[in-house]
Design an enzyme around this catalytic site. Structure first.
Site, PDB file in Angstrom:
ATOM      1  N   LYS A  31       0.863  -1.189   0.000  1.00 44.36           N
ATOM      2  CA  LYS A  31       0.000   0.000   0.000  1.00 44.36           C
ATOM      3  C   LYS A  31       0.896   1.235   0.000  1.00 44.36           C
ATOM      4  O   LYS A  31       1.745   1.394   0.877  1.00 44.36           O
ATOM      5  CB  LYS A  31      -0.896   0.002   1.241  1.00 44.36           C
ATOM      6  CG  LYS A  31      -1.636   1.321   1.497  1.00 44.36           C
ATOM      7  CD  LYS A  31      -2.552   1.267   2.727  1.00 44.36           C
ATOM      8  CE  LYS A  31      -3.138   2.641   3.054  1.00 44.36           C
ATOM      9  NZ  LYS A  31      -4.000   2.649   4.251  1.00 44.36           N
ATOM     10  N   ASP A  70      -2.499  10.229   3.554  1.00 40.21           N
ATOM     11  CA  ASP A  70      -3.890   9.833   3.727  1.00 40.21           C
ATOM     12  C   ASP A  70      -4.597  10.823   4.648  1.00 40.21           C
ATOM     13  O   ASP A  70      -4.480  10.745   5.863  1.00 40.21           O
ATOM     14  CB  ASP A  70      -3.952   8.412   4.313  1.00 40.21           C
ATOM     15  CG  ASP A  70      -5.382   7.968   4.619  1.00 40.21           C
ATOM     16  OD1 ASP A  70      -6.327   8.616   4.115  1.00 40.21           O
ATOM     17  OD2 ASP A  70      -5.534   6.969   5.353  1.00 40.21           O
ATOM     18  N   LYS A  95      -9.919  12.966   8.309  1.00 42.79           N
ATOM     19  CA  LYS A  95      -9.402  12.627   9.635  1.00 42.79           C
ATOM     20  C   LYS A  95      -9.321  13.863  10.514  1.00 42.79           C
ATOM     21  O   LYS A  95      -9.199  14.973   9.997  1.00 42.79           O
ATOM     22  CB  LYS A  95      -7.976  12.039   9.492  1.00 42.79           C
ATOM     23  CG  LYS A  95      -7.901  10.664   8.882  1.00 42.79           C
ATOM     24  CD  LYS A  95      -6.445  10.227   8.747  1.00 42.79           C
ATOM     25  CE  LYS A  95      -6.339   8.862   8.086  1.00 42.79           C
ATOM     26  NZ  LYS A  95      -6.902   7.767   8.867  1.00 42.79           N
ATOM     27  N   ASP A 139       1.778   6.359   5.446  1.00 41.54           N
ATOM     28  CA  ASP A 139       0.781   5.420   4.937  1.00 41.54           C
ATOM     29  C   ASP A 139       1.249   4.720   3.648  1.00 41.54           C
ATOM     30  O   ASP A 139       0.502   3.966   3.038  1.00 41.54           O
ATOM     31  CB  ASP A 139      -0.545   6.166   4.718  1.00 41.54           C
ATOM     32  CG  ASP A 139      -1.749   5.271   4.952  1.00 41.54           C
ATOM     33  OD1 ASP A 139      -1.592   4.227   5.615  1.00 41.54           O
ATOM     34  OD2 ASP A 139      -2.838   5.611   4.459  1.00 41.54           O
ATOM     35  N   ASP A 191     -12.123   7.099   4.059  1.00 39.97           N
ATOM     36  CA  ASP A 191     -10.864   6.876   4.769  1.00 39.97           C
ATOM     37  C   ASP A 191     -10.448   5.400   4.740  1.00 39.97           C
ATOM     38  O   ASP A 191      -9.349   5.057   5.137  1.00 39.97           O
ATOM     39  CB  ASP A 191     -10.995   7.375   6.215  1.00 39.97           C
ATOM     40  CG  ASP A 191      -9.653   7.620   6.874  1.00 39.97           C
ATOM     41  OD1 ASP A 191      -8.632   7.548   6.167  1.00 39.97           O
ATOM     42  OD2 ASP A 191      -9.643   7.871   8.095  1.00 39.97           O
ATOM     43  N   GLU A 235      -9.383   3.738   2.333  1.00 40.61           N
ATOM     44  CA  GLU A 235      -8.905   3.839   0.954  1.00 40.61           C
ATOM     45  C   GLU A 235      -7.847   2.808   0.603  1.00 40.61           C
ATOM     46  O   GLU A 235      -7.721   2.423  -0.553  1.00 40.61           O
ATOM     47  CB  GLU A 235      -8.354   5.259   0.706  1.00 40.61           C
ATOM     48  CG  GLU A 235      -6.898   5.490   1.112  1.00 40.61           C
ATOM     49  CD  GLU A 235      -6.614   5.289   2.597  1.00 40.61           C
ATOM     50  OE1 GLU A 235      -7.575   5.385   3.390  1.00 40.61           O
ATOM     51  OE2 GLU A 235      -5.455   5.014   2.955  1.00 40.61           O
ATOM     52  N   ARG A 283      -7.582  -0.351   1.272  1.00 39.28           N
ATOM     53  CA  ARG A 283      -8.149  -1.609   0.767  1.00 39.28           C
ATOM     54  C   ARG A 283      -8.685  -1.433  -0.653  1.00 39.28           C
ATOM     55  O   ARG A 283      -8.710  -2.388  -1.435  1.00 39.28           O
ATOM     56  CB  ARG A 283      -9.248  -2.107   1.732  1.00 39.28           C
ATOM     57  CG  ARG A 283     -10.442  -1.197   1.845  1.00 39.28           C
ATOM     58  CD  ARG A 283     -11.285  -1.479   3.077  1.00 39.28           C
ATOM     59  NE  ARG A 283     -10.663  -0.983   4.305  1.00 39.28           N
ATOM     60  CZ  ARG A 283     -11.188  -1.117   5.519  1.00 39.28           C
ATOM     61  NH1 ARG A 283     -12.333  -1.753   5.688  1.00 39.28           N
ATOM     62  NH2 ARG A 283     -10.571  -0.631   6.586  1.00 39.28           N
TER      63      ARG A 283
HETATM   64  N1  BES Z   1      -4.027   4.494   6.962  1.00 40.46           N
HETATM   65  C1  BES Z   1      -5.150   4.297   7.784  1.00 40.46           C
HETATM   66  C2  BES Z   1      -4.909   3.293   8.903  1.00 40.46           C
HETATM   67  C3  BES Z   1      -4.099   3.786  10.066  1.00 40.46           C
HETATM   68  C4  BES Z   1      -4.711   4.531  11.060  1.00 40.46           C
HETATM   69  C5  BES Z   1      -2.783   3.446  10.185  1.00 40.46           C
HETATM   70  C6  BES Z   1      -3.968   4.945  12.143  1.00 40.46           C
HETATM   71  C7  BES Z   1      -2.037   3.854  11.265  1.00 40.46           C
HETATM   72  C8  BES Z   1      -2.631   4.604  12.249  1.00 40.46           C
HETATM   73  C9  BES Z   1      -6.314   3.758   6.948  1.00 40.46           C
HETATM   74  O1  BES Z   1      -6.384   4.223   5.651  1.00 40.46           O
HETATM   75  C10 BES Z   1      -7.561   4.205   7.626  1.00 40.46           C
HETATM   76  O2  BES Z   1      -7.804   5.367   7.665  1.00 40.46           O
HETATM   77  N2  BES Z   1      -8.293   3.261   8.180  1.00 40.46           N
HETATM   78  C11 BES Z   1      -9.475   3.543   8.893  1.00 40.46           C
HETATM   79  C12 BES Z   1     -10.533   2.555   8.486  1.00 40.46           C
HETATM   80  C13 BES Z   1     -11.894   2.903   8.954  1.00 40.46           C
HETATM   81  C14 BES Z   1     -12.422   4.092   8.193  1.00 40.46           C
HETATM   82  C15 BES Z   1     -12.787   1.710   8.766  1.00 40.46           C
HETATM   83  C16 BES Z   1      -9.180   3.446  10.380  1.00 40.46           C
HETATM   84  O3  BES Z   1      -8.427   2.543  10.778  1.00 40.46           O
HETATM   85  O4  BES Z   1      -9.651   4.282  11.134  1.00 40.46           O
HETATM   86 ZN    ZN Z   2      -4.644   4.826   4.804  1.00 44.67          ZN
HETATM   87 MN    MN Z   3      -7.459   6.030   5.501  1.00 47.97          MN
END
Ligand code: BES
Ligand code: ZN
Ligand code: MN
Length: 494
Positions: free
Chosen positions: A262, A267, A274, A285, A344, A346, A348
């Site tokens: 990824k 992000d 966020k 990210d 968010d 994204e 996946r």
């Molecule tokens: N890149 C983030 C995941 C992440 C969050 C990595 C905090 C490290 C620290 C990912 O793209 C994301 O935002 N995931 C969301 C998913 C949710 C919207 C279902 C998350 O984990 O909050």
């Molecule tokens: Zn992300």
């Molecule tokens: Mn995200």
């Protein structure tokens, strides 16, 4: 541009004769001083044996003691603890701490000694020294030359015998350079480490090691119908990059291993934006992509007899008038439709198309790495990578690889019960699964696209970088998952 590296070499013999600004000695806990350090102890007027006898130094994990020497021989001796019944990875940790201290001291040159170092322990020592001394200084305005602290440039490792040490050292250097590539990319700010920069780095690796490289932009991806990846990229003016690096060290017709990363260079969350607090960390990210590029660098240096293909999906996730919106439905390259509930989620969506594309290589196995879910950080912290997949024996292989490499993983379930959470009213699947089991539902989403091959997913959200100092490694990128990738590939090479 080749990575600026720490020059590592090996030497046999007695460390007491070495004239060096710093000699680091790794010792296990509560053991008498090894006989082979007798001469050094005499040069230090008995300081080593005294330190152990008086319990000034007990050899505990992460323990250090600095001894200054006025006599001939090393100017400083740093004792570093390996802990009790040290595992093989304790060597990486002790060497890393030694490298970090050496770098902080500004000695430029050092030597490292541990009892009867060879094979895997030697490799781990080399990796540790590089890990600990690594620093990202590019963006700091340099003080005048005289006031500048000097980075560690050279480390000599004492080995039981130089014969046979060359191979282990070369392997250690290969992994260390791979980690340096990965950590540098990971820490670089998003305005410098762009999708184009990741593509340029892949081209550089390809050029230095004579690999095939292909880079697709928005135009090519549109033609390929990568509707899921492109939905993420539609909010940014930067050209997204789908990068494919092909290392052919195996036989002509041999099925390759695919390593997938990824590569979100930033992000923001997109329209489902966020919170501002700590949003800057989302430059990391792209750590999965950095891990793939770092592993390709290491694998090519090691000249492993196996075919390996690195695939990176890179873009940024931005809110804008052209950005994807919650409620939108898009179609991935494999024909499946995705309802976007949260923009968010994204990573996946990018991986959906890249994993589908990977099937074209008829791989023997696919391993992806992604900073995919905050839920994984909640579950496993900075200590373990989340491991999920569709084939238990390959999962076990990856878990074992992580263990060997000192990057432990922990398996999380992929049970069908959780699939209910990602059923959509209007499309084949939706991109989030609600509050519970976030790492599992993200992986179950990926599983819809990782079809037709054995696949393991590494959620490195907690392990690829750290927001707190980890004693042997400072705040920032850790080099995970380079070693897991390399160990897994190595385990399958001829
Ligand atoms: N890149 C983030 C995941 C992440 C969050 C990595 C905090 C490290 C620290 C990912 O793209 C994301 O935002 N995931 C969301 C998913 C949710 C919207 C279902 C998350 O984990 O909050
Ligand atoms: Zn992300
Ligand atoms: Mn995200």
């Amino acid at each position: 541009m080749a990575p600026l590296s720490l020059v590592l070499s090996v030497r046999a013999g007695d460390p007491s004769r070495l004239s060096s600004p710093l000699l680091a000695i790794a010792l296990p806990s509560d053991k008498p001083l090894p006989r082979s350090l007798g001469a050094l102890d005499r040069v230090l007027s008995g300081a080593l044996s005294r330190a152990i006898r008086q319990k000034d130094f007990k050899g505990a994990r992460d323990e250090t003691l600095l001894i200054l020497n006025a006599n001939r021989g090393p100017q400083r001796v740093l004792l570093v603890g390996l802990g009790a019944a040290p595992e093989i990875t304790a060597m990486t940790r002790a060497a890393s701490l030694a490298g970090r201290k050496a770098n902080a001291m500004g000695v430029q040159r050092m030597a490292f000694w541990a009892d009867a170092l060879d094979g895997t322990a030697l490799e781990n020592a080399a990796i540790g020294l590089s890990l600990g001394s690594w620093e990202y200084r590019d963006l700091k305005t340099m003080p005048p030359v005289r006031e500048r602290s000097k980075p560690l440039l050279e480390a000599i490792i004492f080995v039981a015998s130089v014969r046979g040490a060359a191979h282990a050292l070369a392997a250690g250097v290969a992994v260390a350079e791979g980690q340096r590539v990965a950590r540098r990319l990971a820490i670089m700010p998003g305005n410098l480490c762009t999708p184009a920069h990741l593509a340029a780095t892949a081209r550089d690796i390809a050029k230095r090691h004579k690999l095939k490289v292909t880079v697709f932009g928005r135009k090519e991806m549109t033609r390929l119908k990568m509707g899921s990846f492109l939905a993420v990229a539609q909010g940014t003016p930067q050209d997204p990059k789908f990068i494919i690096l092909e290392y052919r060290g195996g036989g002509r017709g041999e099925a390759p291993i695919c390593l997938v990363g990824k590569g979100l260079c930033f992000d923001s969350g997109g329209i489902s934006i966020k919170p501002a607090d700590r949003m800057e960390w989302m430059k990391f990210d792209m750590s999965g992509a950095a891990g793939v590029l770092g592993a390709m660098e290491a694998i090519a240096r090691m000249k492993l007899k196996i075919n390996v293909i690195g695939l990176v999906g890179s873009t940024t996730n931005m809110p804008s008038g052209t950005a994807m919106n919650p409620g939108d439905v898009v179609r991935a390259i494999n024909g499946k439709t995705i309802e976007i509930i949260n923009t968010d989620a994204e990573g996946r969506m990018v991986l959906a198309d890249v994993l589908s594309y990977a099937a074209r290589f008829k791989p023997q196995a696919v391993v992806d790495a992604a900073t995919l879910t905050g839920a994984c950080v909640v579950a496993l912290g900075n200590t373990a990578t989340g491991v999920l997949g569709n084939d238990q024996s390959t999962i076990d292989e990856v878990l074992a690889a992580g263990k060997r490499g000192g990057e432990p993983g922990w398996q999380l379930p992929m049970w069908n019960e959780y699939k209910e959470q990602i059923k959509s009213d209007v499309a084949d699947i939706k991109n989030i699964g609600g509050r519970g089991a976030g790492t599992t539902t993200a992986a179950l989403f990926l599983a819809e696209f990782a079809e037709g091959y054995s696949w393991v997913h590494l959620d490195i959200a907690g392990t690829a970088y750290t927001e707190s100092d980890l004693v042997v490694i400072p705040r920032g990128p850790t080099g995970v998952p380079v070693r897991t990738f390399v160990e897994f590939v190595r385990g399958r090479a001829r």
